[in-house]
Motif scaffolding. Structure first.
Motif, PDB file in Angstrom:
ATOM      1  N   LEU A  99       3.800   0.306   2.351  1.00 27.02           N
ATOM      2  CA  LEU A  99       2.355   0.495   2.389  1.00 27.02           C
ATOM      3  C   LEU A  99       2.012   1.983   2.355  1.00 27.02           C
ATOM      4  O   LEU A  99       1.076   2.410   1.652  1.00 27.02           O
ATOM      5  N   SER A 100       2.776   2.777   3.068  1.00 29.69           N
ATOM      6  CA  SER A 100       2.546   4.226   3.091  1.00 29.69           C
ATOM      7  C   SER A 100       2.744   4.843   1.709  1.00 29.69           C
ATOM      8  O   SER A 100       1.942   5.674   1.262  1.00 29.69           O
ATOM      9  N   ILE A 101       3.794   4.428   1.013  1.00 26.48           N
ATOM     10  CA  ILE A 101       4.068   4.960  -0.328  1.00 26.48           C
ATOM     11  C   ILE A 101       2.970   4.543  -1.305  1.00 26.48           C
ATOM     12  O   ILE A 101       2.500   5.349  -2.112  1.00 26.48           O
ATOM     13  N   TRP A 102       2.548   3.284  -1.238  1.00 24.81           N
ATOM     14  CA  TRP A 102       1.486   2.817  -2.131  1.00 24.81           C
ATOM     15  C   TRP A 102       0.195   3.607  -1.906  1.00 24.81           C
ATOM     16  O   TRP A 102      -0.508   3.956  -2.853  1.00 24.81           O
ATOM     17  N   ARG A 103      -0.095   3.894  -0.638  1.00 25.62           N
ATOM     18  CA  ARG A 103      -1.308   4.646  -0.334  1.00 25.62           C
ATOM     19  C   ARG A 103      -1.193   6.094  -0.773  1.00 25.62           C
ATOM     20  O   ARG A 103      -2.145   6.663  -1.324  1.00 25.62           O
ATOM     21  N   GLU A 104      -0.055   6.699  -0.560  1.00 23.40           N
ATOM     22  CA  GLU A 104       0.142   8.085  -0.967  1.00 23.40           C
ATOM     23  C   GLU A 104      -0.034   8.244  -2.472  1.00 23.40           C
ATOM     24  O   GLU A 104      -0.596   9.241  -2.943  1.00 23.40           O
ATOM     25  N   ARG A 105       0.430   7.257  -3.217  1.00 22.00           N
ATOM     26  CA  ARG A 105       0.367   7.325  -4.684  1.00 22.00           C
ATOM     27  C   ARG A 105      -0.881   6.652  -5.250  1.00 22.00           C
ATOM     28  O   ARG A 105      -1.051   6.547  -6.452  1.00 22.00           O
ATOM     29  N   GLU A 106      -1.754   6.211  -4.352  1.00 25.21           N
ATOM     30  CA  GLU A 106      -3.027   5.597  -4.732  1.00 25.21           C
ATOM     31  C   GLU A 106      -2.828   4.418  -5.681  1.00 25.21           C
ATOM     32  O   GLU A 106      -3.565   4.225  -6.652  1.00 25.21           O
ATOM     33  N   LEU A 107      -1.845   3.607  -5.353  1.00 23.70           N
ATOM     34  CA  LEU A 107      -1.575   2.376  -6.092  1.00 23.70           C
ATOM     35  C   LEU A 107      -2.326   1.218  -5.431  1.00 23.70           C
ATOM     36  O   LEU A 107      -2.622   1.264  -4.231  1.00 23.70           O
ATOM     37  N   PRO A 108      -2.628   0.162  -6.169  1.00 28.47           N
ATOM     38  CA  PRO A 108      -3.433  -0.934  -5.610  1.00 28.47           C
ATOM     39  C   PRO A 108      -2.700  -1.746  -4.544  1.00 28.47           C
ATOM     40  O   PRO A 108      -1.508  -2.037  -4.683  1.00 28.47           O
ATOM     41  N   VAL A 109      -3.454  -2.090  -3.513  1.00 34.04           N
ATOM     42  CA  VAL A 109      -2.925  -2.882  -2.396  1.00 34.04           C
ATOM     43  C   VAL A 109      -3.876  -4.051  -2.144  1.00 34.04           C
ATOM     44  O   VAL A 109      -5.097  -3.881  -2.140  1.00 34.04           O
ATOM     45  N   ILE A 110      -3.298  -5.218  -1.937  1.00 28.92           N
ATOM     46  CA  ILE A 110      -4.064  -6.398  -1.544  1.00 28.92           C
ATOM     47  C   ILE A 110      -3.542  -6.877  -0.198  1.00 28.92           C
ATOM     48  O   ILE A 110      -2.338  -7.094  -0.038  1.00 28.92           O
ATOM     49  N   HIS A 111      -4.435  -7.024   0.785  1.00 24.42           N
ATOM     50  CA  HIS A 111      -4.070  -7.575   2.086  1.00 24.42           C
ATOM     51  C   HIS A 111      -4.622  -8.997   2.180  1.00 24.42           C
ATOM     52  O   HIS A 111      -5.765  -9.242   1.791  1.00 24.42           O
ATOM     53  N   THR A 112      -3.822  -9.908   2.682  1.00 25.45           N
ATOM     54  CA  THR A 112      -4.317 -11.271   2.870  1.00 25.45           C
ATOM     55  C   THR A 112      -4.207 -11.692   4.330  1.00 25.45           C
ATOM     56  O   THR A 112      -3.347 -11.208   5.077  1.00 25.45           O
TER      57      THR A 112
ATOM     58  N   ASN B 105     -10.598   1.197   0.541  1.00 23.43           N
ATOM     59  CA  ASN B 105     -10.401   1.062  -0.899  1.00 23.43           C
ATOM     60  C   ASN B 105      -9.362   0.002  -1.263  1.00 23.43           C
ATOM     61  O   ASN B 105      -8.922  -0.071  -2.411  1.00 23.43           O
ATOM     62  N   GLU B 106      -8.993  -0.822  -0.277  1.00 20.46           N
ATOM     63  CA  GLU B 106      -7.979  -1.852  -0.512  1.00 20.46           C
ATOM     64  C   GLU B 106      -8.606  -3.241  -0.425  1.00 20.46           C
ATOM     65  O   GLU B 106      -9.464  -3.494   0.423  1.00 20.46           O
ATOM     66  N   GLN B 107      -8.165  -4.122  -1.295  1.00 20.25           N
ATOM     67  CA  GLN B 107      -8.718  -5.473  -1.304  1.00 20.25           C
ATOM     68  C   GLN B 107      -8.255  -6.260  -0.078  1.00 20.25           C
ATOM     69  O   GLN B 107      -7.086  -6.193   0.310  1.00 20.25           O
ATOM     70  N   HIS B 108      -9.193  -6.999   0.513  1.00 20.87           N
ATOM     71  CA  HIS B 108      -8.895  -7.829   1.684  1.00 20.87           C
ATOM     72  C   HIS B 108      -9.324  -9.252   1.371  1.00 20.87           C
ATOM     73  O   HIS B 108     -10.506  -9.509   1.135  1.00 20.87           O
ATOM     74  N   LEU B 109      -8.371 -10.153   1.383  1.00 21.31           N
ATOM     75  CA  LEU B 109      -8.642 -11.544   1.015  1.00 21.31           C
ATOM     76  C   LEU B 109      -8.300 -12.477   2.168  1.00 21.31           C
ATOM     77  O   LEU B 109      -7.171 -12.482   2.664  1.00 21.31           O
ATOM     78  N   ILE B 110      -9.272 -13.262   2.604  1.00 20.48           N
ATOM     79  CA  ILE B 110      -9.060 -14.323   3.590  1.00 20.48           C
ATOM     80  C   ILE B 110      -9.048 -15.643   2.837  1.00 20.48           C
ATOM     81  O   ILE B 110      -9.961 -15.917   2.051  1.00 20.48           O
ATOM     82  N   TYR B 111      -8.020 -16.438   3.053  1.00 14.47           N
ATOM     83  CA  TYR B 111      -7.924 -17.695   2.291  1.00 14.47           C
ATOM     84  C   TYR B 111      -7.449 -18.838   3.171  1.00 14.47           C
ATOM     85  O   TYR B 111      -6.733 -18.641   4.154  1.00 14.47           O
TER      86      TYR B 111
END
Length: 194
Positions: free
Chosen positions: A39-52, A81-87
């Protein structure tokens, strides 16, 4: 791995409820640490993250939205700036996670390998996407087999990962996932699909 364009990190259901005793013994005692590293690497590189978050329809479940176990574990709260999905159903999950990006790449970490990650990955494998399952950043629980034998969490984990492997699903380690992030193109284009 040359196929990687913008890998989407899917952090599935890292919720407090999975620490409740009712789920049984788990594997991957360092899985959350591996997840946080990715998660830290994805954020540092501003890559897309989806949390569910899984909202279990059963009100007695620790994962029901009215119970404390529904909440994220410490360190896993989505950023703005990260997608948050409740399902509550996989159809809802698929509809909201699928992107219009050509040949999207999904990197799965979190809870639990079965049924959540395995089911979603199986459905996505029928789309024009590729899934990477991070073996040491996903978690399984012990189970009783069809012939009433006890299977350890590690045995369950190994069996499920093996059964998931196909042309569109690859099992990797967290080290390999880091390399995918480092070599990814389109850096700095964080996407929040809806």
């Amino acid at each position: 791995m040359e196929r990687i364009e913008t890998p989407i990190l899917v952090v599935m259901n890292v919720q407090r409820g999975y620490d409740y005793a009712g789920y049984g013994k788990r594997n991957g005692m360092f899985a959350e640490a591996r997840m946080k590293e990715l998660l830290s690497i994805w954020r540092e590189r501003e890559l897309p993250v989806i949390h569910t978050q899984f909202d279990d329809p059963k009100q007695s479940s620790p994962l029901h939205r009215t119970n404390a176990g529904f909440h994220f574990k410490d360190g896993f709260k989505p950023q703005k700036n990260e997608q948050h999905l409740i399902y509550s159903s996989y159809s809802t999950f698929i509809e909201q996670v699928l992107t219009k990006e050509q040949k999207p790449i999904y990197i799965f970490v979190g809870f639990s390998l079965f049924p959540h990650i395995a089911t979603v990955s199986q459905v996505l494998s029928t789309s024009d996407s590729h899934q990477y399952i991070v073996a040491d950043a996903t978690v399984s629980f012990e189970k009783i087999s069809f012939n009433n034998e006890s299977l350890s969490a590690d045995e369950v984990h190994f069996a499920i990962l093996t059964s998931m492997m196909n042309d569109e699903t690859t099992v990797i380690t967290s080290f390999m996932a880091k390399q995918l992030a480092v070599s990814a193109k389109n850096i700095g284009k964080q996407k929040t699909t809806t």
